[in-house]
Scaffold this motif. Sequence first.
Motif, PDB file in Angstrom:
ATOM      1  N   GLU A   1       4.027  -8.360   0.493  1.00 36.42           N
ATOM      2  CA  GLU A   1       4.029  -9.143   0.787  1.00 36.42           C
ATOM      3  C   GLU A   1       2.345  -9.940   1.464  1.00 36.42           C
ATOM      4  OE1 GLU A   1       6.349  -7.549   2.144  1.00 36.42           O
ATOM      5  OE2 GLU A   1       6.682  -7.993   4.374  1.00 36.42           O
ATOM      6  N   ALA A   2       1.338  -8.547   1.998  1.00 38.15           N
ATOM      7  CA  ALA A   2      -0.239  -9.448   2.312  1.00 38.15           C
ATOM      8  C   ALA A   2      -1.048  -8.928   0.981  1.00 38.15           C
ATOM      9  CB  ALA A   2      -0.169  -8.578   3.363  1.00 38.15           C
ATOM     10  N   ILE A   3      -0.399  -8.528   0.470  1.00 38.77           N
ATOM     11  CA  ILE A   3      -1.076  -8.488  -1.079  1.00 38.77           C
ATOM     12  C   ILE A   3      -1.266  -9.436  -2.188  1.00 38.77           C
ATOM     13  CG2 ILE A   3      -2.524  -6.518  -1.976  1.00 38.77           C
ATOM     14  CD1 ILE A   3      -0.373  -5.094  -1.249  1.00 38.77           C
ATOM     15  N   SER A   4      -2.282 -10.178  -2.553  1.00 44.03           N
ATOM     16  CA  SER A   4      -2.480 -10.890  -3.259  1.00 44.03           C
ATOM     17  C   SER A   4      -3.284 -10.416  -4.555  1.00 44.03           C
ATOM     18  CB  SER A   4      -3.799 -12.083  -3.040  1.00 44.03           C
ATOM     19  OG  SER A   4      -2.933 -12.742  -1.891  1.00 44.03           O
ATOM     20  N   LEU A   5      -3.301 -11.171  -5.968  1.00 41.60           N
ATOM     21  CA  LEU A   5      -3.450 -10.306  -6.526  1.00 41.60           C
ATOM     22  C   LEU A   5      -4.794 -11.262  -6.849  1.00 41.60           C
ATOM     23  CD1 LEU A   5      -3.345  -8.092  -9.138  1.00 41.60           C
ATOM     24  CD2 LEU A   5      -1.623 -10.229 -10.659  1.00 41.60           C
ATOM     25  N   GLY A   6      -5.895 -11.109  -7.569  1.00 43.73           N
ATOM     26  CA  GLY A   6      -7.015 -11.957  -7.568  1.00 43.73           C
ATOM     27  C   GLY A   6      -7.872 -11.830  -5.570  1.00 43.73           C
ATOM     28  N   ARG A   7      -8.900 -12.315  -5.910  1.00 45.61           N
ATOM     29  CA  ARG A   7      -9.641 -12.842  -4.931  1.00 45.61           C
ATOM     30  C   ARG A   7      -8.703 -13.858  -4.226  1.00 45.61           C
ATOM     31  NH1 ARG A   7     -13.585 -10.949  -1.979  1.00 45.61           N
ATOM     32  NH2 ARG A   7     -14.028  -8.959  -3.227  1.00 45.61           N
ATOM     33  N   HIS A   8      -8.168 -13.940  -2.845  1.00 43.98           N
ATOM     34  CA  HIS A   8      -7.720 -15.500  -2.364  1.00 43.98           C
ATOM     35  C   HIS A   8      -8.409 -15.586  -0.665  1.00 43.98           C
ATOM     36  CE1 HIS A   8      -3.954 -16.589  -4.845  1.00 43.98           C
ATOM     37  NE2 HIS A   8      -4.513 -15.696  -5.282  1.00 43.98           N
ATOM     38  N   PRO A   9      -8.485 -17.103  -0.591  1.00 39.70           N
ATOM     39  CA  PRO A   9      -9.426 -17.868   0.556  1.00 39.70           C
ATOM     40  C   PRO A   9      -8.738 -16.730   1.925  1.00 39.70           C
ATOM     41  CG  PRO A   9      -8.461 -18.808  -0.396  1.00 39.70           C
ATOM     42  CD  PRO A   9      -8.536 -17.696  -1.073  1.00 39.70           C
ATOM     43  N   GLY A  10      -9.504 -16.911   2.489  1.00 37.88           N
ATOM     44  CA  GLY A  10      -8.636 -15.870   4.246  1.00 37.88           C
ATOM     45  C   GLY A  10      -8.589 -14.350   4.016  1.00 37.88           C
ATOM     46  N   ARG A  11      -8.416 -14.057   2.326  1.00 28.09           N
ATOM     47  CA  ARG A  11      -8.211 -12.390   2.435  1.00 28.09           C
ATOM     48  C   ARG A  11      -9.455 -12.178   2.506  1.00 28.09           C
ATOM     49  NH1 ARG A  11      -2.676 -11.469   0.764  1.00 28.09           N
ATOM     50  NH2 ARG A  11      -1.656 -13.147   2.331  1.00 28.09           N
ATOM     51  N   ASP A  12      -9.756 -11.250   3.589  1.00 29.06           N
ATOM     52  CA  ASP A  12     -11.178 -10.373   3.683  1.00 29.06           C
ATOM     53  C   ASP A  12     -11.360  -9.112   2.859  1.00 29.06           C
ATOM     54  OD1 ASP A  12     -10.024  -9.011   5.376  1.00 29.06           O
ATOM     55  OD2 ASP A  12     -10.921  -9.578   6.968  1.00 29.06           O
ATOM     56  N   SER A  13     -10.800  -8.547   2.194  1.00 28.12           N
ATOM     57  CA  SER A  13     -11.124  -7.073   1.821  1.00 28.12           C
ATOM     58  C   SER A  13     -10.528  -7.613   0.486  1.00 28.12           C
ATOM     59  CB  SER A  13      -9.983  -5.948   2.786  1.00 28.12           C
ATOM     60  OG  SER A  13     -10.619  -5.437   4.556  1.00 28.12           O
TER      61      SER A  13
ATOM     62  N   SER B   1      -3.642   6.520  -6.207  1.00 25.45           N
ATOM     63  CA  SER B   1      -2.779   5.325  -6.119  1.00 25.45           C
ATOM     64  C   SER B   1      -2.176   4.447  -6.313  1.00 25.45           C
ATOM     65  CB  SER B   1      -3.225   4.823  -3.958  1.00 25.45           C
ATOM     66  OG  SER B   1      -3.713   6.838  -3.581  1.00 25.45           O
ATOM     67  N   THR B   2      -0.968   4.162  -5.919  1.00 20.95           N
ATOM     68  CA  THR B   2      -0.358   3.013  -6.896  1.00 20.95           C
ATOM     69  C   THR B   2      -0.062   1.819  -5.875  1.00 20.95           C
ATOM     70  OG1 THR B   2       0.609   4.106  -8.548  1.00 20.95           O
ATOM     71  CG2 THR B   2       0.909   1.833  -8.676  1.00 20.95           C
ATOM     72  N   VAL B   3      -0.296   1.357  -6.335  1.00 19.23           N
ATOM     73  CA  VAL B   3       0.140  -0.175  -4.695  1.00 19.23           C
ATOM     74  C   VAL B   3       0.958  -1.317  -5.251  1.00 19.23           C
ATOM     75  CG1 VAL B   3      -0.653  -2.479  -3.629  1.00 19.23           C
ATOM     76  CG2 VAL B   3      -2.037   0.076  -3.408  1.00 19.23           C
ATOM     77  N   SER B   4       1.930  -2.124  -5.096  1.00 20.91           N
ATOM     78  CA  SER B   4       2.491  -2.927  -5.378  1.00 20.91           C
ATOM     79  C   SER B   4       3.292  -3.709  -5.025  1.00 20.91           C
ATOM     80  CB  SER B   4       4.503  -1.667  -5.113  1.00 20.91           C
ATOM     81  OG  SER B   4       5.532  -2.988  -5.858  1.00 20.91           O
ATOM     82  N   LEU B   5       2.965  -4.674  -5.526  1.00 16.33           N
ATOM     83  CA  LEU B   5       2.603  -6.114  -5.558  1.00 16.33           C
ATOM     84  C   LEU B   5       3.568  -7.067  -6.110  1.00 16.33           C
ATOM     85  CD1 LEU B   5       0.893  -8.421  -6.298  1.00 16.33           C
ATOM     86  CD2 LEU B   5      -0.563  -6.397  -5.752  1.00 16.33           C
TER      87      LEU B   5
ATOM     88  N   GLY C   1      -6.938  -7.319   8.631  1.00 17.32           N
ATOM     89  CA  GLY C   1      -5.935  -7.440  10.470  1.00 17.32           C
ATOM     90  C   GLY C   1      -4.127  -6.780   9.909  1.00 17.32           C
ATOM     91  N   ASP C   2      -4.250  -7.588   8.750  1.00 15.62           N
ATOM     92  CA  ASP C   2      -2.834  -6.929   7.577  1.00 15.62           C
ATOM     93  C   ASP C   2      -2.393  -5.171   8.028  1.00 15.62           C
ATOM     94  OD1 ASP C   2      -2.137  -9.437   7.774  1.00 15.62           O
ATOM     95  OD2 ASP C   2      -1.827  -9.552   6.197  1.00 15.62           O
ATOM     96  N   MET C   3      -4.052  -4.634   6.909  1.00 15.10           N
ATOM     97  CA  MET C   3      -4.152  -3.705   6.651  1.00 15.10           C
ATOM     98  C   MET C   3      -3.520  -2.483   8.364  1.00 15.10           C
ATOM     99  SD  MET C   3      -4.835  -0.738   4.571  1.00 15.10           S
ATOM    100  CE  MET C   3      -6.412  -0.860   3.078  1.00 15.10           C
ATOM    101  N   LEU C   4      -2.387  -1.562   8.173  1.00 14.29           N
ATOM    102  CA  LEU C   4      -1.693  -0.836   8.908  1.00 14.29           C
ATOM    103  C   LEU C   4      -2.297   0.743   9.083  1.00 14.29           C
ATOM    104  CD1 LEU C   4       2.084  -1.551   8.412  1.00 14.29           C
ATOM    105  CD2 LEU C   4       0.982  -2.189  10.185  1.00 14.29           C
ATOM    106  N   VAL C   5      -3.019   1.410  10.052  1.00 11.32           N
ATOM    107  CA  VAL C   5      -3.518   2.622  10.127  1.00 11.32           C
ATOM    108  C   VAL C   5      -2.794   3.920  10.842  1.00 11.32           C
ATOM    109  CG1 VAL C   5      -5.530   3.801  10.693  1.00 11.32           C
ATOM    110  CG2 VAL C   5      -5.587   1.537  10.054  1.00 11.32           C
ATOM    111  N   LEU C   6      -1.754   4.358   9.464  1.00  9.26           N
ATOM    112  CA  LEU C   6      -0.766   5.442  10.623  1.00  9.26           C
ATOM    113  C   LEU C   6      -1.579   6.365  10.870  1.00  9.26           C
ATOM    114  CD1 LEU C   6       1.258   4.623   7.343  1.00  9.26           C
ATOM    115  CD2 LEU C   6       1.090   3.569   9.551  1.00  9.26           C
ATOM    116  N   HIS C   7      -0.978   7.290  11.350  1.00  7.99           N
ATOM    117  CA  HIS C   7      -1.811   8.661  12.205  1.00  7.99           C
ATOM    118  C   HIS C   7      -1.177   9.395  12.323  1.00  7.99           C
ATOM    119  CE1 HIS C   7      -5.128   6.509  14.396  1.00  7.99           C
ATOM    120  NE2 HIS C   7      -4.386   5.504  14.386  1.00  7.99           N
TER     121      HIS C   7
END
Lengths: 354, 263
Positions: A283-295, A320-324, A348-354
């Motif tokens: 739910e944190a990913i959009s298809l195409g560029r969207h305002p407010g999404r910086d990456s 890799s494959t990303v599902s949205l 900011g929505d990206m989680l870094v897993l250690h």
Amino acid sequence: MAEPFLSIQHVRKSFGPTTVVQDFNLDVEPGEFVSFLGPSGCGKTTVLRMVAGFEEPSAGKIVVAGKDITRLKPNQRNVGMVFQAYALFPNLTVAQNIGFGLKVAGMPKADADRRVAEMLDLIKLPQMGDRYPYQLSGGQQQRIALARAIAPKPKLLLLDEPLSALDAKVRVSLREEIRSIQKRLGITTIFVTHDQEEALSISDRIAVMYSGKAEQVGTPFEIYNRPATKFVANFVGTLNVLEGTVTDAASGKVRVNTQEVALKGKLNGSKTGDKLSLALRPEAISLGRHPGRDSSLSGEIAEVHFLGSVIRVRVGIGGSTVSLDTFNSPAAPPPAVGEKAEISFSSGDMLVLH
Amino acid sequence: MKSGRFWAWVVFALGAAYFFIPLIATVEFSMRMRRGVYSFDAYEVVLGDPRFQATFGYSVLAAVFTIILGVLIVVPTAYWIRLRLPQLRPVVEFITLLPLVIPAIVIVFGYIRMYGSNSPLPFLASDTGTNALLVIGYATLALPYMYRAVDTGLRTIDVRTLTEAAQILGAGWGTIITRVILPNVLIAVLSGAFLTFAIVLGEFTMASLLNRPAFGPYLQNIGANRAYEPAALAIIAFAITWACMSLIQILSRFAPRSANRPN
């Protein structure tokens, strides 16, 4: 800070050479609803059974309302429990089942009858007192089991996967009923489940368990949005995991495949050259560029599944494959497999897993 | 009619004839005491014989005590094996089968040697002691049937969960066995009880060698010395056994249906 009502302190349980619970710690506040969530064999039921007194801890102690109950027998603990397999006594009627604990405790018959009627009203089955368990549906049997567990006014209510044997619709309605009764009575409750949706929807806090340890204890919001470990992130909710390498630790730049994303302030302690797992909820990913999404990252549409109101798209990014998921719009046909695509998200929505 | 079905009926008829012809012949013979007409004279003689009443009463009493002893030994054992020691089940099953393999005469000779008047446990020194020893011996003979019946009953309920459910509601072991486990295996216990009753009623070897006035030795004695009465006695014994079996069937219809397997 107030005294916890239930305190599980450094509890360990071994069966022969196998340790199934290791150094488990948890404090539960009065009236709190805490779920133990985890896959089969993670030790969640063993911890619950130790609280109930059916298993004795190999080490550690369990304290309820300031009293150490670690070595007490189950029938001395004043704890209520609901089992996965209902466990109603087949030879007793519904009313006799609910009144069993009251009779054992020596409550006068008139008081016990009143309490049974009160319980039948509470679970909204006032006419069922004379029926036998085999005459009831699974959902009704489990409500009777709940009434039987809370009739003697236990200090603590333990629910051992009480919804697992029920069909999906009954499961949802019963879990809401359990939560509403628990809130009304204010009874401290431990709920064991392997169903994340169940745990997320009704708990005050969740202890996510893996390999006999509590990986993370937190509110459903924290568990879902700020998973502490890779296991929690993967186990709770759907997650897209991308492997990356830190290219510039100072500015927070990470290379994913051949593309770079900036994760400023999220790399805590990683050095340039370190390998990282980056995770994004669909739910944190959009298809195409969207305002407010910086990456953003570029890839190719790998799969498109039309599900009616929702279209599930899988985008290949390097290896890799990303599902949205996107909403279906009659004005815009879904993308075609093989098309170039860009996905965008907030760093900011990206989680870094250690 | 298909030939397979025809032969099935033939086999059934042969089997029924094998079972019923001797029975009918015995009934017919038992009714020929009075010359030229059928009568129940042999039955009247048998039922009016004070030795019949005394030995039958003795054996019924022995059967009741055997059933009580069997239930007290088997129910807690089978329950505990299912609950806590499932790994011991094959061993216990083997032990309960031993009375089928070891002849009663061996067991009773063992008793006579072990519990004679010089033994530290002199059961045979008094009538009451000998009666008690006979009941113990009967309980041993009935063990395979009683254990299997109770174990089968326990298999139909979720022993562990029901025990835990009762425990968490505050029940102790006594309450759990008497109010949760026993009522749910009562029909199985009754099946075992009726089988025990039938065994005790016809048992000869132990009662005879311990010199007890039981029904089995009486049957043998009558059979050796009379003509029509043994046939009448055989039919009476058969009717009692059959009545026991029918009771098992009738009672099994009232078995509580398991909550875990709603039907």
